[in-house]
Scaffold this active site. Structure first.
Site, short mmCIF file in Angstrom:
data_model
loop_
_atom_site.label_atom_id
_atom_site.label_comp_id
_atom_site.label_asym_id
_atom_site.label_seq_id
_atom_site.Cartn_x
_atom_site.Cartn_y
_atom_site.Cartn_z
N HIS A 100 1.65 2.21 -5.32
CA HIS A 100 1.86 1.18 -6.34
C HIS A 100 0.59 0.38 -6.52
O HIS A 100 -0.14 0.12 -5.57
CB HIS A 100 3.02 0.26 -5.98
CG HIS A 100 2.94 -0.33 -4.60
ND1 HIS A 100 3.29 0.37 -3.47
CD2 HIS A 100 2.52 -1.54 -4.17
CE1 HIS A 100 3.11 -0.39 -2.41
NE2 HIS A 100 2.63 -1.56 -2.80
N HIS A 102 -0.64 -3.36 -7.75
CA HIS A 102 -0.20 -4.73 -8.05
C HIS A 102 -1.03 -5.24 -9.23
O HIS A 102 -2.27 -5.18 -9.19
CB HIS A 102 -0.48 -5.67 -6.88
CG HIS A 102 0.28 -5.38 -5.63
ND1 HIS A 102 1.36 -6.14 -5.21
CD2 HIS A 102 0.11 -4.44 -4.67
CE1 HIS A 102 1.82 -5.68 -4.07
NE2 HIS A 102 1.07 -4.65 -3.70
P1 5GP Z 1 2.70 -3.72 -0.55
O1 5GP Z 1 2.85 -4.78 0.50
O2 5GP Z 1 3.26 -2.40 -0.05
O3 5GP Z 1 1.35 -3.58 -1.14
O4 5GP Z 1 3.62 -4.19 -1.76
C1 5GP Z 1 4.99 -4.02 -1.80
C2 5GP Z 1 5.54 -5.04 -2.75
O5 5GP Z 1 6.86 -4.66 -3.09
C3 5GP Z 1 5.64 -6.46 -2.17
O6 5GP Z 1 4.86 -7.34 -2.97
C4 5GP Z 1 7.13 -6.78 -2.23
O7 5GP Z 1 7.38 -8.11 -2.60
C5 5GP Z 1 7.64 -5.80 -3.28
N1 5GP Z 1 9.00 -5.37 -3.09
C6 5GP Z 1 9.57 -4.91 -1.94
N2 5GP Z 1 10.84 -4.54 -2.15
C7 5GP Z 1 11.09 -4.76 -3.47
C8 5GP Z 1 12.25 -4.57 -4.30
O8 5GP Z 1 13.30 -4.12 -3.87
N3 5GP Z 1 12.12 -4.91 -5.61
C9 5GP Z 1 10.97 -5.42 -6.13
N4 5GP Z 1 10.95 -5.74 -7.43
N5 5GP Z 1 9.85 -5.61 -5.39
C10 5GP Z 1 9.92 -5.29 -4.07
#
Ligand code: 5GP
Ligand code: ZN
Length: 114
Positions: A100, A102
């Site tokens: 993903h 951001h």
């Molecule tokens: P990472 O930390 O892997 O770069 O980003 C994962 C992101 O996914 C985090 O910012 C977290 O808030 C978001 N996230 C985790 N679970 C969910 C979910 O069920 N729905 C949504 N919309 N965002 C999520």
């Protein structure tokens, strides 16, 4: 992948606030936003992260980033400025193992990012 949160968002099993979707990618608002605009852009196909992709996915990876830039325009934050972040593995701060990008905007970003 059956136990992946973002695969479940992509196939509609888990509800999310979707801002864009096509046949290859989907974008939705982060559940725990770190900026006034915080949107996640994911591929519909599951990859753990960029290390799971190779040059045969170049067009898809490029599409992921251009989609993020188009959403920045759509959200009205393109000219003011925004940040695209791709976290990878534990020290990179990746908490969801589905690739993903951001999109963060609507406030001043700082460097170093922490
Ligand atoms: P990472 O930390 O892997 O770069 O980003 C994962 C992101 O996914 C985090 O910012 C977290 O808030 C978001 N996230 C985790 N679970 C969910 C979910 O069920 N729905 C949504 N919309 N965002 C999520
Ligand atoms: Zn997945």
């Amino acid at each position: 992948m059956s136990d992946c949160i973002f695969c479940k968002i992509a196939n509609g099993e888990i509800q999310s606030d979707i801002v864009f979707e096509d046949d290859k990618v989907i974008a939705f608002r982060d559940l725990n936003p770190q900026a006034p605009i915080h949107i996640l852009i994911i591929t519909k196909q599951h990859f753990d992260n960029i290390l799971s992709m190779d040059s045969s996915q170049s067009a898809l990876l490029s599409h992921l980033y251009f989609t993020a830039a188009n959403i920045a325009r759509q959200e009205g934050i393109a000219d003011a400025g925004f940040r695209l972040v791709l976290n990878c593995n534990a020290l990179g701060g990746q908490s969801v193992a589905h690739i993903h990008v951001h999109l963060l905007g609507g406030r001043q970003m700082h460097w170093p990012p922490g």
